[in-house]
Design an enzyme around this catalytic site. Structure first.
Site, short mmCIF file in Angstrom:
data_model
loop_
_atom_site.label_atom_id
_atom_site.label_comp_id
_atom_site.label_asym_id
_atom_site.label_seq_id
_atom_site.Cartn_x
_atom_site.Cartn_y
_atom_site.Cartn_z
CD GLN A 9 -3.30 0.27 1.98
OE1 GLN A 9 -3.31 -0.82 2.51
NE2 GLN A 9 -4.15 1.21 2.28
CB SER A 94 2.18 -4.90 3.71
OG SER A 94 1.02 -4.86 4.52
CG LEU A 95 -1.06 -5.14 -0.67
CD1 LEU A 95 -1.49 -5.79 -1.98
CD2 LEU A 95 -1.67 -3.77 -0.57
NE ARG A 119 -3.30 -8.03 5.08
CZ ARG A 119 -2.45 -7.07 4.74
NH1 ARG A 119 -2.76 -6.21 3.79
NH2 ARG A 119 -1.27 -6.95 5.34
CG HIS A 203 2.14 -4.12 9.13
ND1 HIS A 203 1.96 -5.47 8.92
CD2 HIS A 203 1.93 -3.53 7.92
CE1 HIS A 203 1.68 -5.68 7.66
NE2 HIS A 203 1.64 -4.52 7.03
CD GLN A 252 1.26 -9.54 5.91
OE1 GLN A 252 0.07 -9.29 6.02
NE2 GLN A 252 1.86 -9.67 4.74
#
Length: 308
Positions: A9, A94-95, A119, A203, A252
């Site tokens: 992102q 991340s994603l 998510r 996170h 995560q």
């Protein structure tokens, strides 16, 4: 030795993927499948929407994944090679780790789109708007950052969200604690501290409600062994085991993205090429700074395939 990386992102922008979709039927099919999977005309938002619309976490996450998978499908077509012949390892920020798992055949494109939409919503819903924040510290290491965070724990939760690169750490947590950490940062030698334009503090421990949502959703998905090992955000190590891959996606949500260590691992492997697939060049830039003698390229539009 090649690694393919997938952006996270922050790399989203209006128009991403449009040119590819217009020129390659493989890309067009990816975007159509994602639209169908989440029952939303996501491409209309991606190509005709506003910056605010595309930056919404629940839109940005499946949109970035779709762009990356579309580029991969075209790359496989153009080179007439499958993924194991293109990369020795995969990883995503991340994603982007979800994108990597889709690319490696751990779960389907449709399943990934649904998971990322969920998510995005779950992360957004975990913290009321305006109560959380993220900030980037420039010119500081992880140990010094942790010392700063220890000073603000009485104010609220504040964790290391992303350990991105040498001298670039992102903190995440309660807005008041993040602001206090910024205030203290100069005294610890931080060159620059910038609040990030994000809608939630990703996170960190505040994401616990989202973690529970993802744990339940992921428990219903059948994971297949990846055709290429995936370097995990939470361990910075390559994984093939489906149970570990699943647990890593759960962990995560609240854990630090260990990207600096991932690039250090690439150094240890003496990786020669790092290829970023999808929107933007953020990870390409980090790779060029951190990995010795590496050729780092990003592939986003039709003309980028020539350099590959």
């Amino acid at each position: 030795m090649n690694i393919i990386v997938f952006p996270g992102q922050g790399s989203q922008k209006i128009g991403m993927g449009k040119e590819l979709s217009e020129n390659f039927v493989e890309a067009k099919h990816v975007f159509e499948e994602v639209n169908d999977a989440i029952n939303l005309n996501l491409t209309k938002i991606m190509w005709e929407g506003t910056d605010d619309q595309i930056s919404l976490t629940s839109n940005a996450q499946p949109a970035l994944m779709a762009c990356s998978v579309a580029v991969l499908r075209v790359l496989e077509k153009i080179t007439n090679k499958n993924l194991p012949n293109l990369a020795d390892y995969l990883c995503g920020h991340s994603l982007g780790e979800y994108t990597a798992m889709t690319a490696a055949g751990v779960f389907s494109l449709k399943e990934c789109a649904v998971l990322l939409r969920l998510r995005g919503n779950a992360m957004q819903d975990s913290v009321p708007l305006g109560q959380g924040a993220m900030a980037a510290f420039i010119g500081v290491d992880i140990d010094t950052t942790q010392k700063i965070l220890n000073e603000v724990q009485t104010i609220g939760i504040c964790d290391v969200g992303n350990d991105n690169a040498d001298g670039q750490v992102v903190i995440s947590g309660d807005k008041s604690a993040v602001e206090k950490a910024i205030e203290l940062s100069k005294g610890f030698g931080v060159k620059r501290a910038v609040i990030l334009p994000v809608s939630a503090p990703f996170h960190c421990r505040l994401m616990s409600p989202a973690q529970l949502v993802m744990k339940e959703a992921l428990s219903k998905i059948n994971f297949c062994a990846p055709v290429v090992p995936i370097i995990s955000n939470t361990t910075a190590l390559p994984e093939n085991d489906t149970d570990i891959l699943k647990n890593n996606l759960v962990d995560q949500v609240t854990s630090t993205v260990r990207w600096r260590e991932t690039m250090n691992f690439a150094n240890e492997l003496r990786v020669k090429k790092i290829i970023e697939l999808g929107s933007g060049k953020v990870l390409t830039g980090i790779a060029k700074r951190m990995v010795k003698d590496v050729t780092a390229i990003n592939i986003e539009v039709s003309t980028d395939f020539d350099q590959f």
